[in-house]
Design a protein around this motif. Sequence first.
Motif, PDB file in Angstrom:
ATOM      1  N   THR A 188      32.048  57.917  38.829  1.00  0.00           N
ATOM      2  CA  THR A 188      31.951  56.806  39.165  1.00  0.00           C
ATOM      3  C   THR A 188      32.330  55.467  38.521  1.00  0.00           C
ATOM      4  N   VAL A 189      32.462  55.666  37.058  1.00  0.00           N
ATOM      5  CA  VAL A 189      33.449  54.445  36.180  1.00  0.00           C
ATOM      6  C   VAL A 189      34.776  54.819  36.670  1.00  0.00           C
ATOM      7  N   MET A 190      35.336  56.543  36.425  1.00  0.00           N
ATOM      8  CA  MET A 190      36.811  56.417  37.313  1.00  0.00           C
ATOM      9  C   MET A 190      36.959  55.879  38.690  1.00  0.00           C
ATOM     10  N   MET A 191      35.627  55.749  39.462  1.00  0.00           N
ATOM     11  CA  MET A 191      36.609  54.919  40.713  1.00  0.00           C
ATOM     12  C   MET A 191      36.015  53.467  40.610  1.00  0.00           C
ATOM     13  N   LEU A 192      35.477  53.008  39.957  1.00  0.00           N
ATOM     14  CA  LEU A 192      35.032  51.113  39.715  1.00  0.00           C
ATOM     15  C   LEU A 192      36.613  50.983  39.033  1.00  0.00           C
ATOM     16  N   LEU A 193      36.844  51.994  38.144  1.00  0.00           N
ATOM     17  CA  LEU A 193      38.111  51.379  37.085  1.00  0.00           C
ATOM     18  C   LEU A 193      39.652  51.293  37.790  1.00  0.00           C
ATOM     19  N   ILE A 194      39.563  52.098  38.733  1.00  0.00           N
ATOM     20  CA  ILE A 194      40.879  52.143  40.242  1.00  0.00           C
ATOM     21  C   ILE A 194      40.267  50.749  41.000  1.00  0.00           C
ATOM     22  N   LEU A 195      39.769  50.870  41.627  1.00  0.00           N
ATOM     23  CA  LEU A 195      39.618  50.200  42.402  1.00  0.00           C
ATOM     24  C   LEU A 195      39.409  49.017  42.309  1.00  0.00           C
ATOM     25  N   GLY A 196      38.696  48.098  41.053  1.00  0.00           N
ATOM     26  CA  GLY A 196      37.488  47.368  40.624  1.00  0.00           C
ATOM     27  C   GLY A 196      39.281  46.188  41.254  1.00  0.00           C
ATOM     28  N   PRO A 197      40.535  46.254  40.514  1.00  0.00           N
ATOM     29  CA  PRO A 197      41.871  45.424  40.730  1.00  0.00           C
ATOM     30  C   PRO A 197      42.661  44.843  41.828  1.00  0.00           C
ATOM     31  N   PHE A 198      42.076  46.173  42.797  1.00  0.00           N
ATOM     32  CA  PHE A 198      42.313  46.051  44.134  1.00  0.00           C
ATOM     33  C   PHE A 198      41.306  45.268  45.197  1.00  0.00           C
ATOM     34  N   PHE A 199      40.120  44.800  44.396  1.00  0.00           N
ATOM     35  CA  PHE A 199      40.241  43.591  45.427  1.00  0.00           C
ATOM     36  C   PHE A 199      40.102  42.451  45.322  1.00  0.00           C
ATOM     37  N   LYS A 200      39.931  40.990  46.841  1.00  0.00           N
ATOM     38  CA  LYS A 200      41.129  40.195  46.727  1.00  0.00           C
ATOM     39  C   LYS A 200      39.696  39.127  46.208  1.00  0.00           C
ATOM     40  N   GLY A 201      38.951  39.090  45.452  1.00  0.00           N
ATOM     41  CA  GLY A 201      39.127  38.487  43.961  1.00  0.00           C
ATOM     42  C   GLY A 201      39.935  38.541  43.042  1.00  0.00           C
ATOM     43  N   GLY A 202      40.119  39.757  42.751  1.00  0.00           N
ATOM     44  CA  GLY A 202      41.035  39.965  40.896  1.00  0.00           C
ATOM     45  C   GLY A 202      42.950  40.317  41.825  1.00  0.00           C
ATOM     46  N   GLY A 203      43.354  39.659  42.715  1.00  0.00           N
ATOM     47  CA  GLY A 203      44.430  40.319  43.051  1.00  0.00           C
ATOM     48  C   GLY A 203      44.192  41.278  44.457  1.00  0.00           C
ATOM     49  N   GLY A 204      43.537  41.326  45.196  1.00  0.00           N
ATOM     50  CA  GLY A 204      43.511  41.916  46.391  1.00  0.00           C
ATOM     51  C   GLY A 204      44.866  42.370  47.077  1.00  0.00           C
ATOM     52  N   SER A 205      44.556  43.175  48.431  1.00  0.00           N
ATOM     53  CA  SER A 205      45.938  43.498  49.167  1.00  0.00           C
ATOM     54  C   SER A 205      46.297  41.974  49.592  1.00  0.00           C
ATOM     55  N   GLY A 206      47.240  41.901  50.215  1.00  0.00           N
ATOM     56  CA  GLY A 206      48.618  41.089  51.013  1.00  0.00           C
ATOM     57  C   GLY A 206      47.406  41.516  52.243  1.00  0.00           C
ATOM     58  N   THR A 207      48.258  40.254  53.566  1.00  0.00           N
ATOM     59  CA  THR A 207      48.340  40.046  54.771  1.00  0.00           C
ATOM     60  C   THR A 207      49.226  41.273  55.625  1.00  0.00           C
ATOM     61  N   SER A 208      50.064  41.335  55.177  1.00  0.00           N
ATOM     62  CA  SER A 208      51.161  42.231  55.995  1.00  0.00           C
ATOM     63  C   SER A 208      50.844  43.919  55.757  1.00  0.00           C
ATOM     64  N   VAL A 209      51.167  44.135  56.883  1.00  0.00           N
ATOM     65  CA  VAL A 209      51.051  45.326  56.271  1.00  0.00           C
ATOM     66  C   VAL A 209      51.957  46.193  55.343  1.00  0.00           C
ATOM     67  N   GLN A 210      52.881  45.480  55.267  1.00  0.00           N
ATOM     68  CA  GLN A 210      53.681  45.999  54.457  1.00  0.00           C
ATOM     69  C   GLN A 210      52.722  45.773  52.626  1.00  0.00           C
ATOM     70  N   ASP A 211      52.687  45.046  52.798  1.00  0.00           N
ATOM     71  CA  ASP A 211      51.501  45.005  51.469  1.00  0.00           C
ATOM     72  C   ASP A 211      50.394  45.730  51.411  1.00  0.00           C
ATOM     73  N   ASN A 212      49.622  46.263  52.484  1.00  0.00           N
ATOM     74  CA  ASN A 212      48.611  46.558  52.712  1.00  0.00           C
ATOM     75  C   ASN A 212      48.989  48.182  52.218  1.00  0.00           C
TER      76      ASN A 212
END
Length: 384
Positions: A322-346
């Motif tokens: 659980t800690v590992m998943m939170l640590l890995i996935l946290g930075p990739f939310f939109k509010g924290g610099g999440g994924s881009g809008t293009s397919v290449q960015d995603n």
Amino acid sequence: MAKGRRIKRLALAAAALAAGVVYRRQARARRRRAVENGEAPARGGKKTRDPNKIPRGDCWKEVFAILRPDNDPKAFKLFGSIFCCTVIFVALDLRKATNQGLLFKTVFLGDRKKFYSVLSRNVAVEFTLACFNKILANVVSNLAGHWHEKLVHRLHERYFRNMNYYRLEDAMAHDRIANDTPNLARQLAVASCDIINAGFQYLFYTVMLLNFKSERITGLGPVFVAVPLGYMLMAMKIITSIQPNFAKLQKQERELEGKFRQSQTRVHANAEAIALYGGEDYEKEKLLTSFKNLSTHINKGIWGSWTFEAVKDFVTKYGNHTVMMLLILGPFFKGGGGSGTSVQDNAQVMYEMRVVGDLVLHKFYSLGQIARLIQTVINLGGIV
């Protein structure tokens, strides 16, 4: 008539004297064993130490002096082989993390041709890892066998010196040499492998996480390093606070097993005398009593460690993931610099997520090896 009475009196006096001598020797033997085991003080109210008995700390010093690799070319070569396998593992794991990140990226982009190419490379890496896992296991087994041979030779030197085999007749020395020595050698070899593996992998993945370049996790390298370490320290604190004394339990179980085995051996060795004098009931009672004591101790250990095992599994498996998943996935939310809008960015986000996940996973794995090393040291306390 008077002569017959005199002979009877002399016979009774001799029998009484012999019984007194036997009782006195048995009392001294019981007293000596109690003092050596710390169960009773010596005369004068103070516990004494047998001058021929080596203290536990000196035992470890002697074991390490026997197994020092700097004076042992074969052990030194085996340590070098373990280190080489560790370096190869790290390189293959890094390639595996990159391949799996590319697999996620190609699936997201829909590039079927590149997907199959990366998949074939990943299968080759997995097969190489499986081969080197077996090579490392064989190297560790060779190291354990080599140390077992050295320890047995040194123990036999002491065992046959000054008639120690006779003095230690009731001390189950054969059980210590035949069972505890290979167990000690095997666990020391595994512990040595864990020291090399865990130390090198922890340092390598720490450097990789600190130097990982990505816009989404910029500046989070110290977090990826500190959180697993903090979680491991907290988990170890929780586990050690409720951990039973496994070394003591293991030592008691070994002693009870030795007594039960010794009772079986005595019946086998004195079968003719038991049959002649009708000692079946007595020997049967002693055997059943020894087995009952052993079974009671085993069941007590099983149920007594239930809470510890449940908490340990939760902390080291479920909470860890659980800690590992939170640590890995946290930075990739939109509010924290999440994924881009293009397919290449995603697709790039999927690649980075998978690579960082593997790096953090291997860091947790190296910390798990350190925790296993600590557990091995605790278990060794019940052997030496």
